[in-house]
Design a protein around this motif. Sequence first.
Motif, PDB file in Angstrom:
ATOM      1  N   UNK A 263       0.831  -1.197   0.000  1.00 17.62           N
ATOM      2  CA  UNK A 263       0.000   0.000   0.000  1.00 17.62           C
ATOM      3  C   UNK A 263       0.870   1.253   0.000  1.00 17.62           C
ATOM      4  N   UNK A 264       1.930   1.228   0.799  1.00 21.15           N
ATOM      5  CA  UNK A 264       2.852   2.356   0.851  1.00 21.15           C
ATOM      6  C   UNK A 264       3.519   2.578  -0.507  1.00 21.15           C
ATOM      7  N   UNK A 265       3.937   1.489  -1.150  1.00 19.55           N
ATOM      8  CA  UNK A 265       4.559   1.578  -2.463  1.00 19.55           C
ATOM      9  C   UNK A 265       3.585   2.140  -3.491  1.00 19.55           C
ATOM     10  N   UNK A 266       2.348   1.660  -3.455  1.00 17.50           N
ATOM     11  CA  UNK A 266       1.339   2.170  -4.388  1.00 17.50           C
ATOM     12  C   UNK A 266       1.068   3.647  -4.161  1.00 17.50           C
ATOM     13  N   UNK A 267       1.023   4.068  -2.909  1.00 19.49           N
ATOM     14  CA  UNK A 267       0.784   5.474  -2.594  1.00 19.49           C
ATOM     15  C   UNK A 267       1.900   6.350  -3.154  1.00 19.49           C
ATOM     16  N   UNK A 268       3.155   5.904  -2.979  1.00 24.42           N
ATOM     17  CA  UNK A 268       4.292   6.662  -3.507  1.00 24.42           C
ATOM     18  C   UNK A 268       4.232   6.708  -5.027  1.00 24.42           C
ATOM     19  N   UNK A 269       3.934   5.579  -5.647  1.00 28.83           N
ATOM     20  CA  UNK A 269       3.835   5.548  -7.112  1.00 28.83           C
ATOM     21  C   UNK A 269       2.724   6.450  -7.618  1.00 28.83           C
ATOM     22  N   UNK A 270       1.592   6.459  -6.936  1.00 33.62           N
ATOM     23  CA  UNK A 270       0.492   7.331  -7.354  1.00 33.62           C
ATOM     24  C   UNK A 270       0.856   8.800  -7.211  1.00 33.62           C
ATOM     25  N   UNK A 271       1.591   9.142  -6.168  1.00 33.56           N
ATOM     26  CA  UNK A 271       2.030  10.530  -6.005  1.00 33.56           C
ATOM     27  C   UNK A 271       2.997  10.915  -7.113  1.00 33.56           C
ATOM     28  N   UNK A 272       3.896  10.014  -7.479  1.00 35.99           N
ATOM     29  CA  UNK A 272       4.832  10.285  -8.575  1.00 35.99           C
ATOM     30  C   UNK A 272       4.087  10.452  -9.897  1.00 35.99           C
ATOM     31  N   UNK A 273       3.121   9.603 -10.153  1.00 27.89           N
ATOM     32  CA  UNK A 273       2.332   9.700 -11.384  1.00 27.89           C
ATOM     33  C   UNK A 273       1.552  11.007 -11.397  1.00 27.89           C
ATOM     34  N   UNK A 274       0.991  11.369 -10.268  1.00 24.76           N
ATOM     35  CA  UNK A 274       0.231  12.613 -10.178  1.00 24.76           C
ATOM     36  C   UNK A 274       1.108  13.823 -10.459  1.00 24.76           C
ATOM     37  N   UNK A 275       2.294  13.858  -9.865  1.00 30.14           N
ATOM     38  CA  UNK A 275       3.178  14.998 -10.110  1.00 30.14           C
ATOM     39  C   UNK A 275       3.670  15.005 -11.557  1.00 30.14           C
ATOM     40  N   UNK A 276       3.918  13.837 -12.128  1.00 31.66           N
ATOM     41  CA  UNK A 276       4.347  13.751 -13.526  1.00 31.66           C
ATOM     42  C   UNK A 276       3.249  14.256 -14.454  1.00 31.66           C
ATOM     43  N   UNK A 277       2.023  13.841 -14.209  1.00 30.11           N
ATOM     44  CA  UNK A 277       0.898  14.309 -15.028  1.00 30.11           C
ATOM     45  C   UNK A 277       0.682  15.808 -14.861  1.00 30.11           C
ATOM     46  N   UNK A 278       0.884  16.307 -13.665  1.00 31.56           N
ATOM     47  CA  UNK A 278       0.735  17.743 -13.432  1.00 31.56           C
ATOM     48  C   UNK A 278       1.780  18.522 -14.223  1.00 31.56           C
ATOM     49  N   UNK A 279       3.028  18.047 -14.233  1.00 31.52           N
ATOM     50  CA  UNK A 279       4.076  18.717 -15.013  1.00 31.52           C
ATOM     51  C   UNK A 279       3.754  18.684 -16.508  1.00 31.52           C
ATOM     52  N   UNK A 280       3.300  17.532 -17.004  1.00 36.85           N
ATOM     53  CA  UNK A 280       2.943  17.431 -18.417  1.00 36.85           C
ATOM     54  C   UNK A 280       1.790  18.368 -18.756  1.00 36.85           C
ATOM     55  N   UNK A 281       0.826  18.447 -17.856  1.00 35.99           N
ATOM     56  CA  UNK A 281      -0.322  19.333 -18.059  1.00 35.99           C
ATOM     57  C   UNK A 281       0.143  20.781 -18.160  1.00 35.99           C
ATOM     58  N   UNK A 282       1.037  21.176 -17.257  1.00 35.91           N
ATOM     59  CA  UNK A 282       1.557  22.556 -17.285  1.00 35.91           C
ATOM     60  C   UNK A 282       2.315  22.833 -18.581  1.00 35.91           C
ATOM     61  N   UNK A 283       3.117  21.871 -19.040  1.00 35.40           N
ATOM     62  CA  UNK A 283       3.865  22.066 -20.290  1.00 35.40           C
ATOM     63  C   UNK A 283       2.925  22.202 -21.479  1.00 35.40           C
ATOM     64  N   UNK A 284       1.886  21.390 -21.519  1.00 30.66           N
ATOM     65  CA  UNK A 284       0.938  21.462 -22.629  1.00 30.66           C
ATOM     66  C   UNK A 284       0.210  22.797 -22.611  1.00 30.66           C
ATOM     67  N   UNK A 285      -0.157  23.272 -21.430  1.00 27.77           N
ATOM     68  CA  UNK A 285      -0.833  24.562 -21.331  1.00 27.77           C
ATOM     69  C   UNK A 285       0.094  25.682 -21.788  1.00 27.77           C
TER      70      UNK A 285
END
Length: 103
Positions: free
Chosen positions: A66-88
């Motif tokens: 569960x801890x590993x999944x939580x960390x992975x989800x946070x990394x994916x979320x921050x990665x998607x946020x960066x991509x979103x900002x670049x596209x904007x």
Amino acid sequence: MDARDSLWDGILIVVLVLSTLMLVLRLWQDITIVVAATLMMLSLGGLFFSLGLKIRRLEESIISRERTMRVNLEEISSSLSRKHERIIEQLGVIVDGMNRRYR
């Protein structure tokens, strides 16, 4: 707390074996029955102890996953946020370029 649980399990196994000995104490003439009942209760107590350990290991495994999944989800979320900002930003540049071209 894990050592406390193990100690408690050990005490319960001892109580289980002692209570078995008290139950078969009346049959003390036949040592085979006493030994068999004691061994049976020891194996039953060992089985309970083993199951408790396996359940604890399973809980620890679930918690670590569960801890590993939580960390992975946070990394994916921050990665998607960066991509979103670049596209904007890219869309903003494109829109500015089109505004300059059609003025």
